[in-house]
Design an enzyme around this catalytic site. Structure first.
Site, mmCIF file in Angstrom:
data_model
loop_
_atom_site.group_PDB
_atom_site.id
_atom_site.type_symbol
_atom_site.label_atom_id
_atom_site.label_comp_id
_atom_site.label_asym_id
_atom_site.label_seq_id
_atom_site.Cartn_x
_atom_site.Cartn_y
_atom_site.Cartn_z
ATOM 1 C CB CYS A 153 -8.382 -19.722 89.617
ATOM 2 S SG CYS A 153 -8.018 -20.034 91.348
ATOM 3 C CB CYS B 90 -4.452 -19.644 90.103
ATOM 4 S SG CYS B 90 -4.973 -17.974 90.500
ATOM 5 C CE LYS C 75 -11.226 6.010 50.038
ATOM 6 N NZ LYS C 75 -10.895 4.597 50.081
ATOM 7 C CD GLU D 129 -20.474 10.273 49.602
ATOM 8 O OE1 GLU D 129 -21.422 11.050 49.413
ATOM 9 O OE2 GLU D 129 -20.196 9.342 48.844
ATOM 10 C CG ASP E 211 -11.586 -0.553 53.914
ATOM 11 O OD1 ASP E 211 -11.334 -0.600 52.689
ATOM 12 O OD2 ASP E 211 -10.777 -0.881 54.793
ATOM 13 C CE LYS F 269 -7.223 5.849 51.795
ATOM 14 N NZ LYS F 269 -6.775 4.472 51.632
ATOM 15 C CB CYS G 159 -8.403 -17.655 94.282
ATOM 16 S SG CYS G 159 -7.425 -16.687 93.139
ATOM 17 C CE1 TYR H 34 -18.809 5.016 44.981
ATOM 18 C CE2 TYR H 34 -18.883 3.632 46.932
ATOM 19 C CZ TYR H 34 -18.326 3.953 45.714
ATOM 20 O OH TYR H 34 -17.308 3.208 45.229
ATOM 21 C CB CYS I 151 -4.437 -18.682 94.894
ATOM 22 S SG CYS I 151 -5.390 -19.713 93.760
HETATM 23 P P1 AMP Z 1 -8.959 4.032 46.866
HETATM 24 O O1 AMP Z 1 -9.432 2.738 47.442
HETATM 25 O O2 AMP Z 1 -7.927 4.706 47.700
HETATM 26 O O3 AMP Z 1 -8.629 3.932 45.403
HETATM 27 O O4 AMP Z 1 -10.202 5.016 46.978
HETATM 28 C C1 AMP Z 1 -11.212 5.051 46.029
HETATM 29 C C2 AMP Z 1 -12.285 4.075 46.367
HETATM 30 O O5 AMP Z 1 -12.977 4.454 47.525
HETATM 31 C C3 AMP Z 1 -13.365 4.008 45.351
HETATM 32 O O6 AMP Z 1 -13.019 3.250 44.250
HETATM 33 C C4 AMP Z 1 -14.462 3.353 46.119
HETATM 34 O O7 AMP Z 1 -14.287 1.952 46.059
HETATM 35 C C5 AMP Z 1 -14.186 3.708 47.554
HETATM 36 N N1 AMP Z 1 -15.256 4.430 48.218
HETATM 37 C C6 AMP Z 1 -15.750 4.091 49.422
HETATM 38 N N2 AMP Z 1 -16.731 4.895 49.817
HETATM 39 C C7 AMP Z 1 -16.898 5.807 48.831
HETATM 40 C C8 AMP Z 1 -17.763 6.911 48.676
HETATM 41 N N3 AMP Z 1 -18.659 7.249 49.614
HETATM 42 N N4 AMP Z 1 -17.664 7.611 47.526
HETATM 43 C C9 AMP Z 1 -16.753 7.274 46.595
HETATM 44 N N5 AMP Z 1 -15.896 6.253 46.698
HETATM 45 C C10 AMP Z 1 -15.953 5.514 47.811
HETATM 46 ZN ZN ZN Z 2 -6.448 -18.459 92.040
#
Ligand code: AMP
Ligand code: ZN
Length: 669
Positions: free
Chosen positions: A421, A403, A117, A115, A119, A312, A427, A224, A406
């Site tokens: 311009c 410009c 990850k 799945e 952020d 990653k 131009c 998740y 020109c």
């Molecule tokens: P890190 O931020 O490197 O410690 O990675 C772990 C974190 O990834 C977890 O604590 C979650 O916050 C995050 N995370 C994001 N998506 C997922 C996912 N699909 N399953 C598990 N953890 C996830």
């Molecule tokens: Zn011009």
């Protein structure tokens, strides 16, 4: 490194990582990129593995996250939260799999779920009898921050589940990239703090002592993990995800149940590129063993589960040097700065140029040539410059006043950030830009007429505007040293064949400020002839749904301009006539109906467009709920799928023929 140097480096790394943990987890304001952090973290882990005598319990490699911010109540988690081990290459991913698989000698291939990850910020939610009781941040994994009120302010988190379960739900709170950009724009306009990335914006919005502020920010939650005391609720991770969805959570749809490691790698490679099309940030993939029984057998290290790992992605942000600023002048005269960079590897490609948005942005960032800059890959093809190194002042790049092409004065219209311009008619950059655009795919689509050819024609003095393309003779074209495949003959034919464009293409090709293909389409639908459009007033034009005052004024100005009148007359003289200028409505049987055409039909599309308009109907380039019919030829693509899903009536060419004769009842189709 000698022994003492190793010890010193380990201490140094621990300190840097701890400091950055604080900046990241407590203040939501990281000082280094995630990639730099991961590199430091990996270095520390490697050194600790080589010299276990220096590994201490308080090392960041042995712990999860960090401190609680002032103002929040602490909360002890019912079930511990962990981090994830990660790698940044497929070899390590295979090694992880082999290691895990060894535990199950008999097993052929293990079932895994791959799945995205997300952020964002991980949170744990407790439900009792289906009711949301508690929400907490991860904190150090054992103790987190009590953010129940803030969690309740997030609309996509159900406060009551569709079943009365006792459940702990974990997931990631995130802010869509588009909302993050909007929030930053607002913050900049109000002189407030700008967030470094969507994760920080999400964290900063969620960890507000005043939950009302959280409620005003566009936060979402992807669930998740589910933990249930009832052992029958689900037996696999996939079942848990399905249950979460059923209970009313948003579950990221981009997960996949697979067998073995190869399809995992396939998914990782796929999302490494496609992540930029998503409206939320992802920093990698998470791979989990599907069966919960197996997960429990494998267990955890002090910091992370053994039954899961993360892959990653290569960084989407890197530091490089700003070597120069190129000023490009567009067809409407807009002068935009482009960053010329020390070439650098970013998300799999070498980057040499990046967008600098506009000159206000350069001033705001206090950028100058020579600065170290952070660049970021986004959905757009060209990356963006985000900021410079904080403490590096080299003065600020001066906004040009003339410009670069020109030498005419530049102006910034009221309420806009873009510099233009003023020499619209003289131009060379603007004129050449308009000629190139006239011939481009989006506009008249004249094969072979691109920037190189336009440059040559211009240098030889053969053309002064796009209308002049049509007076070019074979002899003129022969004088150019053309590459073989684009022979003079082919070019001549392509130009001559473009004389009867659709009204939409013609209007688009004129490079009227603020009028792109969509708006051109709206006008073309409403007005059958160029004569009518030329004589329309602002009041007339704003009656068209989708046309605002600014666009209307721009159209009126364009057709009133003497130079444009000359060009339009020339076009007419050379026989360039937009289709539709000859239309005469012959019936109203399609009155109020909007058609979209897709796929290959027996004749060019504009023939059908003309017929539809002559019968009182309208055409549009995209399918929406307002579309009455989709006329679909061979090899119809995404428009067909969209029309089907919206329940739009789909016509074959034969259906259309019958319908346009007016002797069929819509119900019978
Ligand atoms: P890190 O931020 O490197 O410690 O990675 C772990 C974190 O990834 C977890 O604590 C979650 O916050 C995050 N995370 C994001 N998506 C997922 C996912 N699909 N399953 C598990 N953890 C996830
Ligand atoms: Zn011009």
């Amino acid at each position: 490194m000698n022994y003492f140097e190793v010890k010193a480096r380990i201490d140094e790394l621990k300190n840097i990582i701890r400091e950055n943990n604080e900046a990241y987890y407590v203040y939501d304001a990281p000082k280094i990129t995630d990639f730099e952090y991961d590199e430091l973290f990996r270095e520390l882990r490697r050194l600790e593995e080589q010299y276990p005598e220096f590994k201490t319990e308080d090392s960041p490699t042995q712990k999860v996250g960090d401190k609680i911010a002032v103002g929040f109540k602490e909360i002890k988690h019912k079930y511990r939260l962990y981090s994830l081990d990660n790698s940044n290459n497929f070899d390590d991913l295979r090694k992880w799999y082999e290691r895990v698989k060894k535990e199950y000698e008999k097993e052929s291939d293990l079932e895994l779920v791959v799945e995205l990850k997300i952020d964002g910020l991980s949170c744990a939610l407790s439900y009792e009898n289906g009711e949301l009781k508690l929400g907490a941040t991860r904190g150090n994994g054992t103790v987190g921050e009590n953010i129940t009120e803030n969690i309740k302010a997030i609309k996509s988190i159900p406060q009551k589940l569709s079943k009365p379960l006792n459940l702990e739900v974990r997931g990631e709170v995130y802010m869509p990239v588009s909302s993050f950009e909007r929030l930053n724009e607002e913050n900049i306009a109000n002189g407030q703090k700008e967030f470094a990335n969507p994760r920080n914006a999400a964290a900063g919005s969620l960890r507000q002592l005043d939950a009302n502020i959280t409620g005003k920010r566009d936060l979402h939650f992807f669930a998740y993990t589910a933990i249930s005391e009832n052992n029958d609720a689900f037996k696999t991770h996939k079942e848990a995800l399905d249950l979460l969805k059923e209970l009313g959570f948003e579950v990221n749809p981009n997960h996949k149940l697979v067998k073995g490691i190869n399809p995992v790698i396939e998914q990782c490679a796929k999302w490494e590129n496609e992540r930029f099309n998503l409206d939320y940030a992802t920093d990698g993939m998470v791979i989990k063993i599907n069966e919960l029984a197996k997960q429990n057998e494998l267990g955890y290290t002090s910091r992370a589960p053994k039954w899961a790992t993360a892959f990653k992605f290569p960084p989407e942000e890197v530091w490089t040097k700003l070597n120069g600023v190129e000023l490009s002048v567009g067809k409407t005269g807009a002068v935009t700065p482009v960053a010329l960079l020390e070439p650098v590897q970013l998300a799999g490609t070498v980057v040499k140029r990046a967008s600098l948005h506009n000159f206000d942005e350069i001033q705001r960032l206090q950028l100058n040539i020579g600065n170290s800059v952070l660049i970021k890959k986004a959905a757009e093809i060209i990356p963006k410059v985000i900021r410079k190194k904080e403490d590096e002042f080299l003065g600020t790049y001066q906004t040009p006043t003339k410009c670069p092409c020109c030498g005419a004065d530049l102006v910034k219209p009221e309420g806009e950030v873009v510099l233009y311009c003023t020499n619209t008619l003289g131009c060379p950059a603007q004129i050449k830009g308009r000629i190139e655009y006239w011939a481009s795919k989006e506009a008249m689509d004249i094969d072979g007429v691109g920037c190189t050819l336009v440059d040559k024609l211009w240098e030889k003095g053969l053309i002064n505007d796009f209308a002049d393309l049509y007076k070019l003779t074979m002899d003129d074209l022969m004088t150019l040293d053309l590459i073989k495949e684009k022979s003079a003959d082919n070019l001549y034919t392509a130009i001559q064949n473009s004389k009867t464009p659709s009204m939409t293409k013609f209007l688009t090709a004129l490079s009227i400020k603020l009028i792109g293909k969509e708006t051109a389409d709206l006008i073309a639908n409403e007005y059958p002839t160029l004569e009518v459009i030329k004589n329309a007033t602002i009041e007339d034009l704003i009656k068209i749904d989708g046309i605002g005052e600014k666009a209307a004024k721009s159209i009126v100005d364009f057709f009133n301009n003497d130079n444009n009148k000359i060009i339009l007359n020339k076009l007419q003289e050379y026989g360039v006539n937009p289709q539709g200028s000859a239309f005469e409505k012959i019936s109203n049987i399609f009155e109020g109906k909007t058609f979209v055409i897709t796929g290959t039909l027996s004749q060019p599309r504009n023939v059908f467009e003309e017929r539809i308009k002559r019968l009182g109907g309208k055409t549009s380039s995209s399918v929406s709920k307002k579309t009455s019919y989709l006329l679909a030829g061979e090899n119809a693509g995404s428009k067909f799928d969209k029309a089907s899903s919206l329940g739009v009536i789909i016509l074959t060419e034969a259906d259309f023929d019958v319908l346009s004769k007016g002797n069929v009842d819509e119900e019978k189709l």
